[in-house]
Scaffold this motif. Structure first.
Motif, short mmCIF file in Angstrom:
data_model
loop_
_atom_site.label_atom_id
_atom_site.label_comp_id
_atom_site.label_asym_id
_atom_site.label_seq_id
_atom_site.Cartn_x
_atom_site.Cartn_y
_atom_site.Cartn_z
N ARG A 149 0.86 -1.19 0.00
CA ARG A 149 0.00 0.00 0.00
C ARG A 149 0.89 1.23 0.00
NH1 ARG A 149 -3.93 0.37 4.57
NH2 ARG A 149 -2.08 -0.06 5.77
N ALA A 150 0.41 2.24 -0.67
CA ALA A 150 1.14 3.50 -0.73
C ALA A 150 0.14 4.64 -0.64
CB ALA A 150 1.95 3.59 -2.03
N VAL A 151 0.65 5.80 -0.22
CA VAL A 151 -0.18 7.00 -0.16
C VAL A 151 0.30 7.98 -1.23
CG1 VAL A 151 -0.83 6.81 2.26
CG2 VAL A 151 1.31 7.95 1.65
N VAL A 152 -0.66 8.74 -1.73
CA VAL A 152 -0.39 9.79 -2.71
C VAL A 152 -0.83 11.10 -2.07
CG1 VAL A 152 -0.88 10.65 -5.03
CG2 VAL A 152 -0.82 8.18 -4.61
N ALA A 153 0.06 12.08 -2.03
CA ALA A 153 -0.23 13.37 -1.40
C ALA A 153 -0.68 14.38 -2.45
CB ALA A 153 1.01 13.89 -0.68
N VAL A 154 -1.94 14.77 -2.37
CA VAL A 154 -2.48 15.79 -3.25
C VAL A 154 -2.47 17.08 -2.44
CG1 VAL A 154 -4.43 16.50 -4.68
CG2 VAL A 154 -3.91 14.05 -4.39
N ILE A 155 -1.37 17.83 -2.57
CA ILE A 155 -1.16 19.04 -1.77
C ILE A 155 -1.63 20.24 -2.59
CG2 ILE A 155 0.52 20.41 -0.49
CD1 ILE A 155 2.33 17.84 -0.58
N ILE A 156 -2.66 20.89 -2.09
CA ILE A 156 -3.27 22.00 -2.80
C ILE A 156 -2.82 23.32 -2.20
CG2 ILE A 156 -5.46 23.12 -3.37
CD1 ILE A 156 -6.77 20.35 -3.27
N ASN A 157 -2.47 24.27 -3.08
CA ASN A 157 -2.07 25.60 -2.63
C ASN A 157 -2.44 26.61 -3.72
OD1 ASN A 157 -0.90 27.70 -1.21
ND2 ASN A 157 1.15 27.28 -2.00
N GLU A 158 -3.36 27.50 -3.41
CA GLU A 158 -3.74 28.59 -4.31
C GLU A 158 -4.09 28.11 -5.71
OE1 GLU A 158 -0.72 31.61 -4.09
OE2 GLU A 158 -1.07 31.94 -1.96
N GLY A 159 -4.94 27.09 -5.78
CA GLY A 159 -5.42 26.62 -7.08
C GLY A 159 -4.45 25.75 -7.84
N ARG A 160 -3.39 25.34 -7.18
CA ARG A 160 -2.40 24.48 -7.81
C ARG A 160 -2.12 23.27 -6.92
NH1 ARG A 160 -1.85 29.18 -10.01
NH2 ARG A 160 -0.97 29.45 -12.08
N VAL A 161 -1.56 22.25 -7.55
CA VAL A 161 -1.23 21.01 -6.85
C VAL A 161 0.26 20.74 -7.08
CG1 VAL A 161 -1.72 18.54 -6.70
CG2 VAL A 161 -3.57 20.14 -7.18
#
Length: 144
Positions: free
Chosen positions: A7-19
């Motif tokens: 199993r792995a995690v994927v980080a969807v880091i959002i900042n000011e309309g961008r990833v």
């Protein structure tokens, strides 16, 4: 979803309309591909703990996991991927050269222009992210 080898995690880091998207360095699986930051869970680690650790180790950022938003099987590998929304709450973006060749903040549309990317990554940015309430609430489903 049936159990996979890992199993792995994927980080969807959002900042000011961008990833945040990273280009994987030459020594890691999927080298040369653009993806959100991701990493395998260590024994006894929760998904949220793995997310925080992986982002800190690979990018120097401190993140706050928000929630899991999608699951899929990795393209070309026997791993369950658990996609999590997260927000950066500290640290400074300092990619670890052994794992990350390049990092950039991109809109979901711009992610689709990066090459190469994995098919499920493109699907996430085209179909999953724009439908999430967090994205719609912050950005009306569009990048700022």
């Amino acid at each position: 979803m049936k159990s996979r080898q890992g199993r792995a995690v994927v980080a969807v880091i959002i900042n000011e309309g961008r990833v945040l998207a990273i280009k994987r360095a030459g020594q890691v699986p999927g080298a040369g591909y653009w993806t959100p930051p991701a990493g395998k869970l260590e024994p006894g680690e929760t998904q949220a703990e793995a997310l925080v650790r992986e982002v800190r180790e690979e990018l120097g950022l401190v993140v706050q996991p928000l929630r899991e938003v999608w699951q899929c099987v990795a393209d070309g590998a026997d791993y369950e991927l658990h996609w999590w929304l997260a927000e950066a709450v500290g640290g400074k973006l300092r990619p670890a050269a052994a794992e990350v060749a390049e990092a950039r903040w991109v809109t979901p549309e711009a992610f689709g222009q990066l090459a190469p990317t994995f098919p499920k990554g493109r699907f996430f940015f085209e179909a999953i992210l724009p439908a999430l309430p967090e994205w719609q609430g912050l950005y009306g489903g569009k990048a700022c």
